[in-house]
Scaffold this motif. Sequence first.
Motif, PDB file in Angstrom:
ATOM      1  N   ILE A 134      42.606  50.535  37.281  1.00 31.41           N
ATOM      2  CA  ILE A 134      42.087  51.862  37.628  1.00 31.41           C
ATOM      3  C   ILE A 134      41.315  52.380  36.411  1.00 31.41           C
ATOM      4  N   TRP A 135      40.043  52.713  36.631  1.00 33.75           N
ATOM      5  CA  TRP A 135      39.208  53.235  35.549  1.00 33.75           C
ATOM      6  C   TRP A 135      39.650  54.657  35.211  1.00 33.75           C
ATOM      7  N   LEU A 136      39.908  54.905  33.939  1.00 34.58           N
ATOM      8  CA  LEU A 136      40.259  56.258  33.503  1.00 34.58           C
ATOM      9  C   LEU A 136      39.039  57.063  33.092  1.00 34.58           C
ATOM     10  N   ASP A 137      38.045  56.386  32.531  1.00 33.56           N
ATOM     11  CA  ASP A 137      36.873  57.081  32.000  1.00 33.56           C
ATOM     12  C   ASP A 137      35.662  56.837  32.894  1.00 33.56           C
ATOM     13  N   GLU A 138      34.967  57.914  33.216  1.00 33.75           N
ATOM     14  CA  GLU A 138      33.753  57.795  34.039  1.00 33.75           C
ATOM     15  C   GLU A 138      32.686  56.936  33.364  1.00 33.75           C
ATOM     16  N   ASP A 139      32.637  56.976  32.037  1.00 30.42           N
ATOM     17  CA  ASP A 139      31.563  56.291  31.309  1.00 30.42           C
ATOM     18  C   ASP A 139      32.000  54.966  30.696  1.00 30.42           C
ATOM     19  N   TYR A 140      33.156  54.456  31.098  1.00 25.57           N
ATOM     20  CA  TYR A 140      33.615  53.176  30.570  1.00 25.57           C
ATOM     21  C   TYR A 140      34.007  52.271  31.727  1.00 25.57           C
ATOM     22  N   ARG A 141      33.307  51.144  31.846  1.00 28.11           N
ATOM     23  CA  ARG A 141      33.562  50.204  32.937  1.00 28.11           C
ATOM     24  C   ARG A 141      33.520  48.771  32.427  1.00 28.11           C
ATOM     25  N   VAL A 142      34.353  48.469  31.426  1.00 27.63           N
ATOM     26  CA  VAL A 142      34.417  47.118  30.884  1.00 27.63           C
ATOM     27  C   VAL A 142      35.762  46.533  31.296  1.00 27.63           C
ATOM     28  N   LYS A 143      35.697  45.574  32.197  1.00 28.88           N
ATOM     29  CA  LYS A 143      36.920  44.950  32.693  1.00 28.88           C
ATOM     30  C   LYS A 143      37.458  43.989  31.643  1.00 28.88           C
ATOM     31  N   PRO A 144      38.720  44.171  31.247  1.00 29.49           N
ATOM     32  CA  PRO A 144      39.281  43.249  30.258  1.00 29.49           C
ATOM     33  C   PRO A 144      39.453  41.850  30.842  1.00 29.49           C
ATOM     34  N   PRO A 145      39.153  40.813  30.067  1.00 30.64           N
ATOM     35  CA  PRO A 145      39.325  39.448  30.561  1.00 30.64           C
ATOM     36  C   PRO A 145      40.744  39.171  31.067  1.00 30.64           C
ATOM     37  N   ALA A 146      41.746  39.854  30.510  1.00 32.02           N
ATOM     38  CA  ALA A 146      43.133  39.647  30.947  1.00 32.02           C
ATOM     39  C   ALA A 146      43.322  39.958  32.430  1.00 32.02           C
ATOM     40  N   MET A 147      42.452  40.765  33.001  1.00 32.66           N
ATOM     41  CA  MET A 147      42.562  41.123  34.420  1.00 32.66           C
ATOM     42  C   MET A 147      42.240  39.955  35.343  1.00 32.66           C
ATOM     43  N   GLY A 148      41.552  38.945  34.823  1.00 30.91           N
ATOM     44  CA  GLY A 148      41.191  37.802  35.661  1.00 30.91           C
ATOM     45  C   GLY A 148      40.361  38.258  36.855  1.00 30.91           C
ATOM     46  N   SER A 149      40.745  37.808  38.043  1.00 30.15           N
ATOM     47  CA  SER A 149      39.978  38.156  39.249  1.00 30.15           C
ATOM     48  C   SER A 149      40.459  39.445  39.913  1.00 30.15           C
ATOM     49  N   ALA A 150      41.454  40.104  39.324  1.00 29.26           N
ATOM     50  CA  ALA A 150      41.959  41.351  39.903  1.00 29.26           C
ATOM     51  C   ALA A 150      40.875  42.428  39.841  1.00 29.26           C
ATOM     52  N   PRO A 151      40.789  43.256  40.871  1.00 30.54           N
ATOM     53  CA  PRO A 151      39.748  44.280  40.893  1.00 30.54           C
ATOM     54  C   PRO A 151      40.079  45.475  40.005  1.00 30.54           C
ATOM     55  N   CYS A 152      39.032  46.165  39.584  1.00 31.01           N
ATOM     56  CA  CYS A 152      39.149  47.462  38.921  1.00 31.01           C
ATOM     57  C   CYS A 152      38.403  48.462  39.795  1.00 31.01           C
ATOM     58  N   LYS A 153      39.033  49.588  40.054  1.00 27.96           N
ATOM     59  CA  LYS A 153      38.447  50.579  40.957  1.00 27.96           C
ATOM     60  C   LYS A 153      38.526  51.971  40.356  1.00 27.96           C
ATOM     61  N   LYS A 154      37.734  52.846  40.947  1.00 29.74           N
ATOM     62  CA  LYS A 154      37.722  54.246  40.549  1.00 29.74           C
ATOM     63  C   LYS A 154      39.075  54.880  40.882  1.00 29.74           C
ATOM     64  N   TRP A 155      39.479  55.845  40.078  1.00 36.51           N
ATOM     65  CA  TRP A 155      40.740  56.555  40.273  1.00 36.51           C
ATOM     66  C   TRP A 155      40.593  57.546  41.424  1.00 36.51           C
ATOM     67  N   THR A 156      40.924  57.092  42.611  1.00 33.15           N
ATOM     68  CA  THR A 156      40.951  57.967  43.785  1.00 33.15           C
ATOM     69  C   THR A 156      42.274  57.763  44.506  1.00 33.15           C
ATOM     70  N   TRP A 157      42.702  58.777  45.229  1.00 41.34           N
ATOM     71  CA  TRP A 157      43.944  58.656  45.981  1.00 41.34           C
ATOM     72  C   TRP A 157      43.869  57.509  46.975  1.00 41.34           C
ATOM     73  N   ASP A 158      42.724  57.333  47.633  1.00 43.64           N
ATOM     74  CA  ASP A 158      42.586  56.254  48.612  1.00 43.64           C
ATOM     75  C   ASP A 158      42.734  54.886  47.960  1.00 43.64           C
ATOM     76  N   ASN A 159      42.093  54.676  46.810  1.00 40.59           N
ATOM     77  CA  ASN A 159      42.188  53.379  46.140  1.00 40.59           C
ATOM     78  C   ASN A 159      43.619  53.066  45.730  1.00 40.59           C
ATOM     79  N   VAL A 160      44.313  54.072  45.205  1.00 41.42           N
ATOM     80  CA  VAL A 160      45.696  53.865  44.795  1.00 41.42           C
ATOM     81  C   VAL A 160      46.588  53.647  46.018  1.00 41.42           C
ATOM     82  N   ALA A 161      46.414  54.465  47.042  1.00 39.45           N
ATOM     83  CA  ALA A 161      47.234  54.357  48.256  1.00 39.45           C
ATOM     84  C   ALA A 161      47.030  53.003  48.935  1.00 39.45           C
ATOM     85  N   ASN A 162      45.786  52.544  49.019  1.00 43.77           N
ATOM     86  CA  ASN A 162      45.510  51.258  49.659  1.00 43.77           C
ATOM     87  C   ASN A 162      46.192  50.117  48.911  1.00 43.77           C
TER      88      ASN A 162
END
Length: 126
Positions: free
Chosen positions: A93-121
């Motif tokens: 979950i991205w905390l900063d609007e201006d930072y979107r660098v996915k750490p390599p440790a995440m592998g193929s896991a997605p990173c998404k915007k912090w929204t209730w829908d994204n978290v709930a899904n």
Amino acid sequence: MTDKKTIFVAFAMEDESSRNLFTGQRIHPDSPFEFIDLSVKEQYVTDWQTRVRTRIRRSQGVIALISKSTPRATGQLWEITCAREENKPLLGIWLDEDYRVKPPAMGSAPCKKWTWDNVANFIDSV
């Protein structure tokens, strides 16, 4: 929701206030999700990796709060790697609007915007 899911939240210590806001959303009356927070509230002094791995194993999924502090957060990066080693569903979950660098440790896991829908899904999917 009938059963609360257990979720481990990986975060950089510099982002503790954001973690508190994130986990606090689960008690908001309008929130579409709820979960049991298994994140570490205080740093372990000894044997921390074994203790954290136990928490991650007990979790149904892991949410990593990704910020500009993440690249230097060796503990958080280890937690993310551990989640992958334990084959836990993982969401960034991205905390900063201006930072979107996915750490390599995440592998193929997605990173998404912090929204209730994204978290709930994600929580509903684990």
